[in-house]
Design an enzyme around this catalytic site. Structure first.
Site, PDB file in Angstrom:
ATOM      1  N   CYS A  90      -7.334   9.673  -8.794  1.00 10.36           N
ATOM      2  CA  CYS A  90      -6.448   8.512  -8.803  1.00 10.36           C
ATOM      3  C   CYS A  90      -5.380   8.701  -7.735  1.00 10.36           C
ATOM      4  O   CYS A  90      -4.826   9.797  -7.601  1.00 10.36           O
ATOM      5  CB  CYS A  90      -5.796   8.370 -10.182  1.00 10.36           C
ATOM      6  SG  CYS A  90      -4.704   6.952 -10.338  1.00 10.36           S
ATOM      7  N   LEU A  91      -5.084   7.647  -7.001  1.00 10.50           N
ATOM      8  CA  LEU A  91      -4.050   7.726  -5.982  1.00 10.50           C
ATOM      9  C   LEU A  91      -2.679   8.002  -6.590  1.00 10.50           C
ATOM     10  O   LEU A  91      -1.788   8.481  -5.897  1.00 10.50           O
ATOM     11  CB  LEU A  91      -4.021   6.434  -5.157  1.00 10.50           C
ATOM     12  CG  LEU A  91      -5.277   6.152  -4.339  1.00 10.50           C
ATOM     13  CD1 LEU A  91      -5.175   4.795  -3.641  1.00 10.50           C
ATOM     14  CD2 LEU A  91      -5.550   7.266  -3.340  1.00 10.50           C
ATOM     15  N   HIS A 132     -11.352   1.534 -14.221  1.00 12.48           N
ATOM     16  CA  HIS A 132     -10.244   2.422 -13.883  1.00 12.48           C
ATOM     17  C   HIS A 132      -9.012   1.603 -13.493  1.00 12.48           C
ATOM     18  O   HIS A 132      -7.907   1.841 -13.996  1.00 12.48           O
ATOM     19  CB  HIS A 132     -10.667   3.340 -12.735  1.00 12.48           C
ATOM     20  CG  HIS A 132      -9.593   4.257 -12.247  1.00 12.48           C
ATOM     21  ND1 HIS A 132      -9.632   5.613 -12.470  1.00 12.48           N
ATOM     22  CD2 HIS A 132      -8.464   4.030 -11.539  1.00 12.48           C
ATOM     23  CE1 HIS A 132      -8.562   6.177 -11.922  1.00 12.48           C
ATOM     24  NE2 HIS A 132      -7.838   5.231 -11.345  1.00 12.48           N
ATOM     25  N   HIS A 136      -5.073   0.589 -15.395  1.00 12.32           N
ATOM     26  CA  HIS A 136      -3.709   0.615 -14.845  1.00 12.32           C
ATOM     27  C   HIS A 136      -2.896  -0.591 -15.324  1.00 12.32           C
ATOM     28  O   HIS A 136      -1.691  -0.479 -15.538  1.00 12.32           O
ATOM     29  CB  HIS A 136      -3.730   0.630 -13.316  1.00 12.32           C
ATOM     30  CG  HIS A 136      -3.937   1.978 -12.720  1.00 12.32           C
ATOM     31  ND1 HIS A 136      -3.028   3.004 -12.829  1.00 12.32           N
ATOM     32  CD2 HIS A 136      -4.967   2.471 -11.979  1.00 12.32           C
ATOM     33  CE1 HIS A 136      -3.484   4.067 -12.188  1.00 12.32           C
ATOM     34  NE2 HIS A 136      -4.658   3.778 -11.669  1.00 12.32           N
TER      35      HIS A 136
END
Length: 169
Positions: A90-91, A132, A136
């Site tokens: 994940c960034l 994913h 968020h």
């Protein structure tokens, strides 16, 4: 490039509002998010990751105009019974990866940049990235899918690396 917020930043856990205005400002933000995604070498980016508490995300699996997706106010309508493990990163938790099990296929309804509704069925990597990024929008990070002990280990490792000032990418 936009700043990408990381684990511990409150915006990643905040409630996100439905997008109600589909204007040039939204389009400019989405363009900036795609630029940021490319620069950060990611495949998906959600608005909360760039400090915007609204319900939308972008996906670009192959780096091209024809492979770009924008999902505004998405709703996952269906998921498959079949599941698939895959190592996710994940960034917002740069440099750390862990296997996460998710449904193999999803059906999602969303709006595009003009506010028009669409439905897409996806499998494989696209299905994974949709799930994913949609997480968020609900304040969920990929580490939240791990058992408590493993999630705690990953978070400690992230903070330890961050404290040492090590570049994680």
């Amino acid at each position: 490039m936009l700043d990408i917020f990381t684990l511990g930043d409150e915006v990643l856990r905040a409630e996100n509002k439905k997008v109600t205005v589909f204007d040039d400002a939204l389009k400019m933000l989405v363009d900036a998010m795609f630029d940021t995604l490319v620069e950060a070498d990611g495949v998906g980016l959600a608005a909360p990751q760039v400090g915007v508490s609204e319900r939308f995300f972008i996906v670009d699996l192959r780096r091209g105009e024809d492979s770009r997706y924008v999902f505004i106010n998405p709703e996952i309508l269906e998921t498959s019974i079949e599941e698939c493990p895959y190592e996710e990163g994940c960034l917002s938790i740069p440099g750390l990866y862990h296997e996460v099990i998710r449904p193999q296929r999803v059906k999602v309804q969303a709006q595009d940049l003009s506010g028009k509704h669409f439905t897409i069925e996806a499998d494989g990597m696209l299905a994974r990235v949709i799930q994913h990024e949609n997480d968020h929008l609900n304040g969920i990070l990929f580490v939240d899918h791990l058992d408590d002990k493993e999630r705690e280990r990953m978070e400690k490792l992230f903070y330890k690396r961050q404290k040492k000032g090590r570049k994680l990418r």
